[in-house]
Each structure stands twice: as structure tokens, then as C-alpha cells.
Design a protein around this motif. Structure first.
Motif, PDB file in Angstrom:
ATOM      1  N   TRP A  75      10.148   8.265  12.785  1.00 15.73           N
ATOM      2  CA  TRP A  75       9.540   8.006  11.387  1.00 15.73           C
ATOM      3  C   TRP A  75       8.038   7.550  11.382  1.00 15.73           C
ATOM      4  N   ILE A  76       6.949   8.406  11.070  1.00 14.28           N
ATOM      5  CA  ILE A  76       5.733   7.813  11.273  1.00 14.28           C
ATOM      6  C   ILE A  76       5.137   7.719   9.705  1.00 14.28           C
ATOM      7  N   CYS A  81       4.764   9.195   3.800  1.00 12.48           N
ATOM      8  CA  CYS A  81       3.796   9.595   2.617  1.00 12.48           C
ATOM      9  C   CYS A  81       4.321  11.120   2.205  1.00 12.48           C
ATOM     10  N   SER A  82       4.750  12.121   3.156  1.00  9.23           N
ATOM     11  CA  SER A  82       5.144  13.368   2.782  1.00  9.23           C
ATOM     12  C   SER A  82       6.243  13.487   1.909  1.00  9.23           C
ATOM     13  N   ASP A  83       7.346  12.403   2.300  1.00 16.46           N
ATOM     14  CA  ASP A  83       8.520  12.256   1.493  1.00 16.46           C
ATOM     15  C   ASP A  83       8.450  11.900   0.042  1.00 16.46           C
ATOM     16  N   ALA A 118      -0.355   8.947  12.091  1.00 14.18           N
ATOM     17  CA  ALA A 118       0.300   9.357  13.289  1.00 14.18           C
ATOM     18  C   ALA A 118       0.965   7.880  13.667  1.00 14.18           C
ATOM     19  N   LEU A 119       0.698   6.984  13.031  1.00 12.92           N
ATOM     20  CA  LEU A 119       1.295   5.594  13.525  1.00 12.92           C
ATOM     21  C   LEU A 119       2.753   5.408  13.254  1.00 12.92           C
ATOM     22  N   PRO A 120       3.551   5.117  14.210  1.00 13.40           N
ATOM     23  CA  PRO A 120       4.838   4.838  13.789  1.00 13.40           C
ATOM     24  C   PRO A 120       5.041   3.862  13.059  1.00 13.40           C
ATOM     25  N   VAL A 121       6.105   3.958  11.892  1.00 14.17           N
ATOM     26  CA  VAL A 121       6.133   2.988  10.963  1.00 14.17           C
ATOM     27  C   VAL A 121       6.314   1.529  11.343  1.00 14.17           C
ATOM     28  N   ALA A 122       7.052   1.674  12.516  1.00 14.85           N
ATOM     29  CA  ALA A 122       7.514   0.245  13.004  1.00 14.85           C
ATOM     30  C   ALA A 122       6.251  -0.421  13.827  1.00 14.85           C
ATOM     31  N   GLN A 123       5.143   0.126  14.114  1.00 10.48           N
ATOM     32  CA  GLN A 123       4.055  -0.410  14.316  1.00 10.48           C
ATOM     33  C   GLN A 123       2.919  -0.793  13.263  1.00 10.48           C
ATOM     34  N   PHE A 156       6.908   3.640   0.804  1.00  7.45           N
ATOM     35  CA  PHE A 156       7.748   2.706   1.861  1.00  7.45           C
ATOM     36  C   PHE A 156       8.878   2.255   1.372  1.00  7.45           C
ATOM     37  N   ASN A 157       8.968   1.792  -0.005  1.00  7.73           N
ATOM     38  CA  ASN A 157      10.224   1.088  -0.507  1.00  7.73           C
ATOM     39  C   ASN A 157      11.343   2.451  -0.760  1.00  7.73           C
TER      40      ASN A 157
END
Length: 393
Positions: A75-76, A81-83, A118-123, A156-157
Motif C-alpha cells: 500500500w503506497i 489516492c487511486s482507490d 511512491a512512498l509506502p503508507v507506513a512511511q 486515508f480514512n
């Protein structure tokens, strides 16, 4: 001597058995949502002894995700955003989400993806979003910042709600809303009417005298929404913003104008009552362009106060006049009454208008405690802005 390490269950992305349901599941990395595994017949893989069948089902899932171009569990920011944009697009087609919100989300989230997609969500950190917003020098208004952050948080929610992806932006605060103190004076109102064509003049006249949201309420008003009662005309107003319908009374001068306009937009014509010069409904962009041109024509863009006039200022003007008793000889109404007329909750109406308005217009506060004014209040202008008249063809 160190403590003995406690063995945990397998890493995310592996098949695991849940004793409570006696079924096999997998959890994608970066999420907390368990996903059931199904066999070739579409039935859930059950039984602790069916470990091999669960692994086979999981392998098929990974192949399917890989074919779709999605690495399992990755998950990036761009994927989140696309979803959300796909969700907005479907909602706009069904009418559950406004097209304006979808277009704004599309512009803002695509811009965010160009910054850190391109940043992973966790980061992802709150500082990334703050830096991205500050990079845009044209986003000067705190209201713009509030809108942008609201869309990002919504994306993100939704990912957390639907896919179990933990949002890294929890606690990201939006700027405090500014009170709506801007109001058009009667003199400026008349100047505006004198420099506009009949179509836009009628639209703004109705906006000032009803307080409706210009483009998601007033611009959509049709003959079928008009009701005539013994006490006067009432409108059934549906807001695409709140998804609610309310019924409001309108002033006699507005009712007189509408009766005239109904001759060209009678019931059954499916035409909005207020239309632009091309006979089409007023759109937000059209109204913005027209008002910007008006400010330049009158050189109000050089004035610190008048340069802030917009179509939405008509709504603020209505609220201020209701609170100050402009049409009722100085007897202002309550914030609850105003909230019902403009389609807001009393809490929102008080935050936007009541709290700061009480500090700037204190006559009702003195009257409430029985103290007369030390000086006579300024009289209202002898000549109120005239009702727009339709020019003969």
C-alpha cells in the motif's frame, strides 16, 4: 539472562487458521484486516488439517493480484489516492457525491501523488502533507488548506475502513475556521446591481434576500419547488452539499421577482428559474468569472474590503442582516432561526457567524440586558437597493 522469546504467529501474507471460525485467512502486509481463503468451489477453506488447501488458495490470490499490477499487500500513497478517486467517480455518477468534490479531489490527490505517491503508507508522516501544502504559494487561504486536508484525510480514512490500512495521518489538524464577517453594504449592493445584466443581477438579488448557497441550492431551484401559501411564497430547497431538503419562506420582493421569471420557466419545463445569459444553470466557475470581472470593472480589486466580495458573500450578507434586524426594524432573530433558514446546524451557524458577530455588532447584546444605547444607532439608508427590473425586449 534474557527473557525467552515468545513465538508469534506467521508474518502477514501467510495463511493462518482461526480457531473461532475453524477457517483459514490471510492478512496483507500493512493492513489489519483478515481476508478469508476460498477453495475451487467458492467455499471457505475450513479445518486445521487443510493447511495445504489454504496455501494453494493463497497462491491463487497472489497470482490474481500480480496480474492486476498490484503487489500483494503493498500500500503506497498513490494506491490510497487511486482507490478514493474511483470511489468519488462512482459516487458522482450515482449522485451521492457532488461532481465539484470529485473534481477537487482529483486535482489535489493527483498533485499529492506527484509529490510523494511512491512512498509506502507506513512511511508517510504528517510532515510530508504539511510540506506539500506549504509548497503551493497560491494556496494562501486557510479555507483552502482545510479543504485540501479534509480530502486527504478522507482518502486515508476510507483505506483504513475498507482495507484495514492504518492511517498514518491520525491527529493531523486542520486550520481553525475563520468566522464569516464579510458583508455587502446596501450602497455596494446597489452599485453591483447597476453594473450587471438582468440574469446575474436577479441571481445575486435572490441570493442576498434568501441566504441560499448560490450554486448547490439557488441555481438548482425550479418551478416544482415553489409553494404558495396564504402567508406568502415558500421554497422547498434541496442541498447537494448536505443531502437534505428544507422548506423556507421568502420575502415579498423575491416572490414578485420569481413570479415574473416563472413565465419563462413554467412547471414541467425542467428549467431552473435562475439561468445565465445562455439560458443554462449558473455554475460555480461561471459565477466566479463574472464576479472577478465585476470587481475589476468597479476597481474593487484595489480595495482591501471589496476585493473579497464573492457570490458566497451574498449568503453572509443575508445572515448578518437577519441577526441585526435589517428587515425587522432592528429586532434581530436568534442563531437557531438563522440556522434553519440557511440549512446549517446551530453549532455550525454559531461558529461561522454568531461568536465573532456578537463582538462586532453589540447592539443586540445591550438590548438583551435592558440597557439602551448611549447614542442613537445609525439609521438605515432611506433608499434600500431597488428590486431588479427586467428590461423590456
Amino acid at each position: 539472562m534474557g527473557r525467552k522469546r515468545i513465538l508469534r504467529r506467521q508474518q502477514h501474507g501467510s495463511a493462518w487458521h482461526w480457531k473461532q471460525t475453524d477457517a483459514w485467512y490471510y492478512t496483507l502486509p500493512g493492513t489489519k484486516k483478515r481476508m478469508p481463503l476460498f477453495d475451487e468451489n467458492g467455499e471457505r477453506v475450513r479445518g486445521r488439517h487443510n493447511h495445504a488447501a489454504a496455501l494453494q488458495a493463497l497462491a491463487k490470490v497472489k497470482v490474481t493480484l500480480a496480474d492486476d499490477g498490484v503487489f500483494p499487500g503493498e500500500w503506497i500513497v498513490a494506491r490510497v489516492c487511486s482507490d478514493y478517486l474511483q470511489y468519488c467517480e462512482q459516487g458522482a455518477k450515482k449522485g451521492t457525491i457532488s461532481v465539484t468534490h470529485w473534481k477537487a479531489a482529483q486535482a489535489w490527490l493527483n498533485d499529492l501523488c506527484a509529490f510523494c505517491g511512491a512512498l509506502p503508507v507506513a512511511q508517510l508522516k504528517k510532515g510530508h502533507v504539511t510540506s506539500w501544502i506549504e509548497k503551493h504559494s497560491t494556496w494562501r487561504s486557510t479555507e483552502t488548506h482545510r479543504s485540501v486536508i479534509s480530502v486527504v484525510l478522507a482518502a486515508f480514512n476510507r483505506a483504513e475502513e475498507m482495507f484495514g490500512v492504518t492511517s498514518p495521518l491520525k491527529g493531523l489538524k486542520k486550520p481553525a475556521p475563520k468566522p464569516r464577517l464579510q458583508s455587502i453594504s446596501p450602497e455596494d449592493e446597489q452599485t453591483i446591481f447597476d453594473n450587471l445584466e438582468p440574469q446575474f443581477r436577479n441571481f445575486l438579488f435572490a441570493a442576498i434576500h434568501t441566504g441560499l448557497r448560490p450554486f448547490c441550492e439557488l441555481a438548482l431551484l425550479k418551478a416544482e419547488h415553489i409553494e404558495r401559501t396564504p402567508r406568502g411564497m415558500m421554497w422547498r430547497v434541496y442541498s447537494t452539499k448536505t443531502k437534505k431538503t428544507r422548506k423556507i419562506p421568502v420575502r415579498p420582493e423575491v416572490a414578485k421577482l420569481v413570479e415574473t421569471l416563472l413565465k419563462e420557466a413554467p412547471p414541467g419545463s425542467n428549467l431552473p428559474i435562475f439561468r445565465n445569459t445562455k439560458g443554462r444553470p449558473w455554475k460555480r466557475m461561471t459565477g466566479v468569472v463574472r464576479f472577478v470581472g465585476l470587481r475589476k470593472k468597479l476597481k474593487w480589486n484595489l480595495d482591501s474590503t471589496r476585493s473579497k466580495y464573492t457570490c458566497y458573500t451574498c449568503r453572509h450578507t443575508f445572515v448578518h442582516r437577519m441577526l441585526s434586524g435589517y428587515w425587522t426594524d432592528g429586532k434581530g432573530c436568534s442563531i437557531e432561526t438563522v440556522a434553519e433558514l440557511i440549512g446549517d446546524t446551530p453549532k455550525v451557524a454559531f461558529e461561522h457567524y454568531g461568536r465573532e458577530w456578537g463582538q462586532h455588532y453589540q447592539a443586540p447584546l445591550w438590548a438583551a440586558i435592558g440597557e439602551p444605547l448611549s447614542v442613537s444607532p445609525p439609521k438605515k439608508p432611506a433608499n434600500k437597493p431597488k428590486q431588479p427590473k427586467r428590461k423590456p425586449r
